[in-house]
Design a protein around this motif. Structure first.
Motif, PDB file in Angstrom:
ATOM      1  N   ALA A 210     -61.752 -44.280  14.953  1.00  0.00           N
ATOM      2  CA  ALA A 210     -61.367 -44.123  16.351  1.00  0.00           C
ATOM      3  C   ALA A 210     -62.176 -45.094  17.195  1.00  0.00           C
ATOM      4  CB  ALA A 210     -61.604 -42.685  16.803  1.00  0.00           C
TER       5      ALA A 210
ATOM      6  N   SER B 221     -52.052 -53.219  11.221  1.00  0.00           N
ATOM      7  CA  SER B 221     -52.028 -52.335  12.374  1.00  0.00           C
ATOM      8  C   SER B 221     -51.480 -50.965  11.954  1.00  0.00           C
ATOM      9  CB  SER B 221     -51.153 -52.948  13.471  1.00  0.00           C
ATOM     10  OG  SER B 221     -51.070 -52.084  14.567  1.00  0.00           O
ATOM     11  N   CYS B 222     -52.389 -50.116  11.484  1.00  0.00           N
ATOM     12  CA  CYS B 222     -51.978 -48.772  11.076  1.00  0.00           C
ATOM     13  C   CYS B 222     -53.076 -47.774  11.414  1.00  0.00           C
ATOM     14  CB  CYS B 222     -51.632 -48.725   9.592  1.00  0.00           C
ATOM     15  SG  CYS B 222     -52.947 -49.255   8.500  1.00  0.00           S
ATOM     16  N   LYS B 223     -52.648 -46.550  11.709  1.00  0.00           N
ATOM     17  CA  LYS B 223     -53.582 -45.491  12.064  1.00  0.00           C
ATOM     18  C   LYS B 223     -54.103 -44.772  10.820  1.00  0.00           C
ATOM     19  CE  LYS B 223     -50.232 -44.091  14.772  1.00  0.00           C
ATOM     20  NZ  LYS B 223     -49.365 -43.295  15.597  1.00  0.00           N
ATOM     21  N   THR B 224     -53.223 -44.628   9.855  1.00  0.00           N
ATOM     22  CA  THR B 224     -53.546 -43.876   8.639  1.00  0.00           C
ATOM     23  C   THR B 224     -52.870 -44.547   7.457  1.00  0.00           C
ATOM     24  OG1 THR B 224     -53.651 -41.814   9.910  1.00  0.00           O
ATOM     25  CG2 THR B 224     -53.397 -41.593   7.534  1.00  0.00           C
TER      26      THR B 224
ATOM     27  N   THR C  77     -47.840 -46.177  11.458  1.00  0.00           N
ATOM     28  CA  THR C  77     -47.937 -47.195  12.491  1.00  0.00           C
ATOM     29  C   THR C  77     -46.806 -47.005  13.492  1.00  0.00           C
ATOM     30  OG1 THR C  77     -48.127 -49.580  12.863  1.00  0.00           O
ATOM     31  CG2 THR C  77     -46.554 -48.872  11.180  1.00  0.00           C
ATOM     32  N   ASP C  78     -46.960 -47.534  14.659  1.00  0.00           N
ATOM     33  CA  ASP C  78     -45.925 -47.440  15.689  1.00  0.00           C
ATOM     34  C   ASP C  78     -44.876 -48.525  15.433  1.00  0.00           C
ATOM     35  OD1 ASP C  78     -44.351 -47.214  17.938  1.00  0.00           O
ATOM     36  OD2 ASP C  78     -45.982 -47.552  19.365  1.00  0.00           O
TER      37      ASP C  78
ATOM     38  N   HIS D 240     -58.170 -42.801   7.390  1.00  0.00           N
ATOM     39  CA  HIS D 240     -57.824 -42.998   8.785  1.00  0.00           C
ATOM     40  C   HIS D 240     -58.614 -44.162   9.365  1.00  0.00           C
ATOM     41  CE1 HIS D 240     -55.764 -39.136   8.659  1.00  0.00           C
ATOM     42  NE2 HIS D 240     -56.811 -38.683   8.020  1.00  0.00           N
TER      43      HIS D 240
ATOM     44  N   SER E 274     -45.645 -39.115  12.509  1.00  0.00           N
ATOM     45  CA  SER E 274     -45.771 -40.506  12.930  1.00  0.00           C
ATOM     46  C   SER E 274     -44.732 -41.364  12.226  1.00  0.00           C
ATOM     47  CB  SER E 274     -47.168 -41.035  12.574  1.00  0.00           C
ATOM     48  OG  SER E 274     -48.164 -40.318  13.229  1.00  0.00           O
TER      49      SER E 274
END
Length: 146
Positions: free
Chosen positions: A123, A93-96, A41-42, A120, A6
């Motif tokens: 979900a 804004s982060c996934k992990t 994050t994206d 994390h 990522s």
């Protein structure tokens, strides 16, 4: 550098002076804490636009983490790391989140001692899951609602 597929925004070696420790003398002083943070994050929108408004603000991350360390006044590094990770996930804004928290002056014979954790983001429930679970109403929440 990071074992991930990522995108990652990172902070290495953030230095914070805060109360940390279990002994009475530790509760009476500020000690140095070294923190490394990796936020998965994206970053594709910022990479295309070259606009800071599309990027995760690492200055804000540093400011928040510094303030939180001073506010939390943890006894254990484990507690501090968990609190920081939870707050980063809740506020950015982060996934992990992977972070290490270290005390460089705790053991004279070592450069530093510390902990590393990974947490994390929960979900999101799908519409179907929400419809089957009558304790959670189904909502259509967009990023503008957050």
């Amino acid at each position: 550098m990071f074992n991930t597929q990522s995108d990652v925004v990172f902070v290495k070696g953030l230095k914070v002076e805060a109360v940390i420790g279990v002994y009475d003398w530790e509760r009476a002083i500020n000690q140095p804490i070294l923190i490394d943070i990796a936020l998965e994050t994206d970053i594709s929108k910022a990479a295309l636009s070259d606009d800071v408004n599309d990027a995760l603000n690492y200055k804000a991350v540093c400011d928040d983490v510094s303030a939180w360390c001073k506010e939390i006044k943890a006894e254990l590094l484990e507690h501090l790391a968990g609190q920081l990770a939870d707050r980063l996930i809740a506020n950015y804004s982060c996934k992990t989140v992977t972070l290490s928290v270290a005390k460089p002056t705790a053991i004279a014979q070592a450069d530093a001692v510390g902990v590393q954790i990974t947490r994390h983001a929960p979900a999101a429930k799908s519409q179907n899951d929400a419809l089957q679970d009558d304790t959670v109403p189904a909502t259509d929440k967009t990023s503008s609602d957050v």
